[in-house]
Design an enzyme around this catalytic site. Structure first.
Site, PDB file in Angstrom:
ATOM      1  N   GLY A 142       0.821  -1.195   0.000  1.00 51.57           N
ATOM      2  CA  GLY A 142       0.000   0.000   0.000  1.00 51.57           C
ATOM      3  C   GLY A 142       0.859   1.250   0.000  1.00 51.57           C
ATOM      4  O   GLY A 142       2.046   1.221   0.345  1.00 51.57           O
ATOM      5  N   CYS A 143       0.247   2.370  -0.372  1.00 49.30           N
ATOM      6  CA  CYS A 143       1.002   3.618  -0.475  1.00 49.30           C
ATOM      7  C   CYS A 143       1.446   4.128   0.895  1.00 49.30           C
ATOM      8  O   CYS A 143       2.623   4.472   1.079  1.00 49.30           O
ATOM      9  CB  CYS A 143       0.178   4.671  -1.208  1.00 49.30           C
ATOM     10  SG  CYS A 143      -1.499   4.900  -0.555  1.00 49.30           S
ATOM     11  N   PHE A 144       0.532   4.165   1.862  1.00 51.69           N
ATOM     12  CA  PHE A 144       0.916   4.619   3.200  1.00 51.69           C
ATOM     13  C   PHE A 144       1.982   3.720   3.833  1.00 51.69           C
ATOM     14  O   PHE A 144       2.975   4.227   4.385  1.00 51.69           O
ATOM     15  CB  PHE A 144      -0.310   4.689   4.116  1.00 51.69           C
ATOM     16  CG  PHE A 144      -1.231   5.840   3.852  1.00 51.69           C
ATOM     17  CD1 PHE A 144      -0.771   7.149   3.924  1.00 51.69           C
ATOM     18  CD2 PHE A 144      -2.559   5.623   3.543  1.00 51.69           C
ATOM     19  CE1 PHE A 144      -1.623   8.221   3.691  1.00 51.69           C
ATOM     20  CE2 PHE A 144      -3.429   6.678   3.307  1.00 51.69           C
ATOM     21  CZ  PHE A 144      -2.962   7.983   3.373  1.00 51.69           C
ATOM     22  N   THR A 146       4.267   2.024   2.429  1.00 46.16           N
ATOM     23  CA  THR A 146       5.558   2.218   1.766  1.00 46.16           C
ATOM     24  C   THR A 146       6.303   3.388   2.383  1.00 46.16           C
ATOM     25  O   THR A 146       7.452   3.257   2.827  1.00 46.16           O
ATOM     26  CB  THR A 146       5.363   2.444   0.259  1.00 46.16           C
ATOM     27  OG1 THR A 146       4.820   1.261  -0.336  1.00 46.16           O
ATOM     28  CG2 THR A 146       6.689   2.772  -0.416  1.00 46.16           C
TER      29      THR A 146
END
Length: 328
Positions: A142-144, A146
């Protein structure tokens, strides 16, 4: 090498096509959408006009002709597709959450039954490169998680508490309009959401545990009026105090061989459109503050997915990705 993008109508799908245009060995030959079959890709992604003449298709998984497939589909959709592609020898990078967590954790967090579970490498290459090399399937993070995990990794094992506070651009919510992302509600505003219960917290806890950390972990995201980017402030409370120069040395050493992690003042505009994660630290006694900046659509999604594909297929890890950000 032929590449299929399953679910190419969204922002992540468009970014995959844009970035892969510059790849030395990969060619996007198939873009799929259940609702847009027959429509030119450039009609949905006008930035790609002149760079692709593909039209959306809606093939069954057993009809997709590719060497690698990216699954840019909603959560729970990937589990109905991934196994079918793998059985045909197609390597898969899954951008959804379906394979990022153990089965029981996924089912608890997402509230659905996983119908085709198998373990998969978690694709933050800076932390799990060996598992991703030559893999047939990688779960793209997921972006968060990362931005948060890269911020905490070098010092996580020395902490008793880690608090992540993230500011994210509106593109992270996807391309479907909602009251939350409506301009009058986003512009000139900063709003927290899912204060204590964001689903990405499970990934953060998982990765901290893998790093040998026993720290309690907390996370609150905020929506800010920008299109792209995630700025994460990690408040890391240590068991023993460290001076800033010691922490800085530790971070520089930890990431010294990582092309995509740069030790410099984090700015969303400096990483926009790029696969870089910029990080800087400061400490006061037992409290370390680490700030990271990524583009949520690139290092937080499509760029990292291509980075994983490169490892899976034996290409140079930076192929298609070694471009700077778009400051200003």
């Amino acid at each position: 090498m032929k590449v299929a993008i399953v679910g190419a109508s969204g922002y992540a799908g468009g970014e995959l096509v844009r970035l892969l245009y510059h790849h030395s060995s990969a060619e996007v030959t198939c873009v799929t959408s259940r609702s847009l079959a027959g429509i030119p890709l450039s009609e949905v992604h006008p930035q790609l006009t002149g760079f692709s003449d593909l039209r959306f298709e809606n093939p069954a998984p057993d009809a997709i002709d590719a060497d690698v497939a990216f699954l840019a589909v909603p959560h729970t959709a990937a589990m109905t597709i991934a196994g079918k592609l793998l059985s045909r020898g197609i390597k898969v990078v899954d951008l959804s959450a379906d394979y990022r967590l153990p089965k029981d954790t996924f089912e608890k967090v997402y509230g659905v039954t996983h119908t085709d579970y198998f373990p998969a490498p978690y694709g933050i290459p800076e932390l799990h490169r060996k598992e991703c090399i030559n893999a047939k399937f990688v779960a793209n993070p997921g972006c968060f998680p990362t931005g948060a995990t890269l911020a905490a990794a070098p010092i996580a094992s020395r902490a008793h508490t880690i608090i992540f506070d993230s500011k994210t651009g509106v593109s992270g919510a996807g391309d479907n309009p909602s009251a939350t992302t409506h301009y009058p509600n986003v512009g000139d505003n900063v709003s927290p959401y899912k204060w204590t219960s964001h689903r990405h917290l499970a990934e953060m806890k998982q990765e901290l545990s893998k790093l040998g950390s026993k720290a309690a972990c907390y996370f609150t995201p905020h929506l800010v009026p920008v299109n792209r980017g995630i700025l994460t402030t990690a408040h890391i409370l240590l068991n023993e105090p460290l001076e800033t120069k010691e922490v800085e040395k530790l971070y520089r050493e930890y990431y010294k061989d990582e092309f995509f992690v740069r030790y410099q003042k984090p700015m969303l505009s400096a990483v926009r459109g790029s696969n870089f994660c910029d990080i800087m630290v400061e400490s006061e006694g037992k409290r370390v503050v680490v700030v990271s900046a990524i583009d949520n659509l690139v290092k937080g999604a499509s760029g990292q997915a291509i980075q994983n594909m490169n490892l899976m297929c034996g290409f140079k890890e930076t192929d298609g990705l070694d471009a700077p950000g778009l400051l200003p």
